[in-house]
Design a protein around this motif. Structure first.
Motif, short mmCIF file in Angstrom:
data_model
loop_
_atom_site.label_atom_id
_atom_site.label_comp_id
_atom_site.label_asym_id
_atom_site.label_seq_id
_atom_site.Cartn_x
_atom_site.Cartn_y
_atom_site.Cartn_z
N HIS A 120 43.82 80.88 49.70
CA HIS A 120 44.36 79.89 50.63
C HIS A 120 45.86 80.08 50.85
O HIS A 120 46.46 79.38 51.67
CB HIS A 120 44.08 78.48 50.12
N GLY A 121 46.49 81.01 50.15
CA GLY A 121 47.91 81.30 50.38
C GLY A 121 48.17 81.71 51.82
O GLY A 121 49.28 81.53 52.34
N ILE A 122 47.14 82.22 52.48
CA ILE A 122 47.27 82.65 53.86
C ILE A 122 47.58 81.45 54.76
O ILE A 122 48.17 81.60 55.84
CB ILE A 122 46.00 83.42 54.30
N GLN A 123 47.24 80.22 54.32
CA GLN A 123 47.57 79.03 55.11
C GLN A 123 49.08 78.90 55.32
O GLN A 123 49.52 78.38 56.34
CB GLN A 123 47.06 77.77 54.41
N VAL A 124 49.87 79.36 54.37
CA VAL A 124 51.32 79.32 54.53
C VAL A 124 51.75 80.31 55.60
O VAL A 124 52.63 80.03 56.42
CB VAL A 124 52.03 79.58 53.18
N LEU A 125 51.11 81.48 55.63
CA LEU A 125 51.42 82.47 56.66
C LEU A 125 51.05 81.97 58.05
O LEU A 125 51.82 82.17 59.00
CB LEU A 125 50.67 83.78 56.38
N THR A 126 49.90 81.33 58.18
CA THR A 126 49.50 80.83 59.51
C THR A 126 50.44 79.72 59.97
O THR A 126 50.81 79.66 61.14
CB THR A 126 48.03 80.37 59.53
N ALA A 127 50.85 78.86 59.05
CA ALA A 127 51.78 77.77 59.40
C ALA A 127 53.14 78.33 59.81
O ALA A 127 53.81 77.74 60.68
CB ALA A 127 51.93 76.80 58.23
N ALA A 128 53.54 79.45 59.23
CA ALA A 128 54.82 80.08 59.57
C ALA A 128 54.71 80.91 60.85
O ALA A 128 55.72 81.44 61.33
CB ALA A 128 55.30 80.95 58.42
N ASP A 129 53.50 81.03 61.40
CA ASP A 129 53.26 81.78 62.64
C ASP A 129 53.68 83.25 62.50
O ASP A 129 54.39 83.78 63.35
CB ASP A 129 53.98 81.12 63.82
N VAL A 130 53.22 83.90 61.41
CA VAL A 130 53.59 85.30 61.19
C VAL A 130 52.38 86.23 61.12
O VAL A 130 52.53 87.38 60.72
CB VAL A 130 54.47 85.45 59.93
N VAL A 131 51.19 85.76 61.52
CA VAL A 131 50.00 86.62 61.42
C VAL A 131 49.52 87.12 62.78
O VAL A 131 48.55 87.88 62.84
CB VAL A 131 48.83 85.92 60.67
N ARG A 132 50.18 86.74 63.85
CA ARG A 132 49.77 87.16 65.18
C ARG A 132 49.67 88.69 65.24
O ARG A 132 50.59 89.40 64.85
CB ARG A 132 50.77 86.63 66.21
N ASP A 133 48.54 89.18 65.71
CA ASP A 133 48.26 90.60 65.88
C ASP A 133 48.12 91.38 64.56
O ASP A 133 48.14 92.61 64.57
CB ASP A 133 49.33 91.28 66.77
N PHE A 134 47.99 90.68 63.44
CA PHE A 134 47.68 91.33 62.16
C PHE A 134 46.19 91.20 61.88
O PHE A 134 45.56 90.21 62.28
CB PHE A 134 48.44 90.65 61.01
N THR A 135 45.63 92.17 61.17
CA THR A 135 44.31 91.99 60.58
C THR A 135 44.55 91.57 59.14
O THR A 135 45.42 92.12 58.46
CB THR A 135 43.46 93.27 60.62
N LEU A 136 43.81 90.58 58.69
CA LEU A 136 43.98 90.09 57.34
C LEU A 136 42.73 89.38 56.88
O LEU A 136 41.83 89.10 57.66
CB LEU A 136 45.21 89.17 57.23
N THR A 137 42.71 89.08 55.61
CA THR A 137 41.58 88.38 55.03
C THR A 137 42.10 87.17 54.27
O THR A 137 43.30 86.98 54.14
CB THR A 137 40.75 89.32 54.12
N ALA A 138 41.18 86.36 53.80
CA ALA A 138 41.50 85.13 53.07
C ALA A 138 40.19 84.60 52.52
O ALA A 138 39.11 85.17 52.77
CB ALA A 138 42.14 84.10 54.00
#
Length: 193
Positions: A120-138
């Motif tokens: 769920h650490g990825i929730q911090v990345l999505t809130a910071a708006d830094v995952v656009r156009d990245f492939t990632l998992t969670a």
């Protein structure tokens, strides 16, 4: 190998393994690791939770350990760090509401420094708006947030990790060996036996 300075963002009820294991592994290889929590100081503790996979529709949660913070959140200067780790558990759902947390994450993203986020650490990345156009998992329950934030969610085994540019992600703590290995690669850390 020269020691790197690593920052770990956490909060109360962070997943126990997802804070303890990365911290210990990064210290073990010689890096300087600071663990911080918004509104807490060096020497204070955060409570952890143990999440386990026992055949239910989602993970179970049990009390974990207390983890002593070794730096004060208010003193953090992200430019002094070479890499960022964001642990999972329940902490990400509320530390992402802290504007300074988001500023810190954006610093690492905008300067292309290595970032590692698990579960769920990825929730911090999505809130910071830094995952656009990245492939990632969670953890799979975070998939809608990743997609709404413009990232591409990939479904991988719980014991795996995925790298896209400066970002390494893993679905949960069973992926620690791959997760930490890939983060060390991004940091340029080599281990010789």
């Amino acid at each position: 190998m020269s020691a790197k300075n690593i920052l770990i963002l956490a909060g109360d009820f962070v997943e126990d393994y997802e804070i303890m294991v990365p911290y210990q592994m990064l210290v073990m290889v010689g890096h300087n690791v600071h663990v911080v929590c918004p509104d807490k100081k060096k020497g204070q503790t955060i409570r952890t939770a143990i999440h386990d996979f026992e055949g239910d529709q989602t993970y179970t949660e049990k009390p974990g350990h207390n983890f002593a913070l070794n730096a004060s959140f208010k003193d953090i200067k992200p430019e002094n760090y070479d890499g960022l780790v964001i642990s999972g558990g329940r902490a990400p759902e509320y530390i992402r509401l802290n504007d300074r947390v988001l500023e810190i994450v954006r610093h690492f993203a905008n300067t292309n420094k290595p970032i590692a986020a698990v579960c769920h650490g990825i929730q911090v990345l999505t809130a910071a708006d830094v995952v656009r156009d990245f492939t990632l998992t969670a953890y799979p329950a975070v998939k809608p947030e990743i997609e709404l934030a413009g990232g591409k969610y990939i479904d991988i085994a719980m014991d795996a990790a995925h790298v896209d540019r400066n970002l390494v992600t893993s679905p949960a703590w069973p992926g620690h060996p791959a997760f930490i290995r890939e983060f060390l690669n991004l940091l340029g850390t080599t281990i010789t036996c």
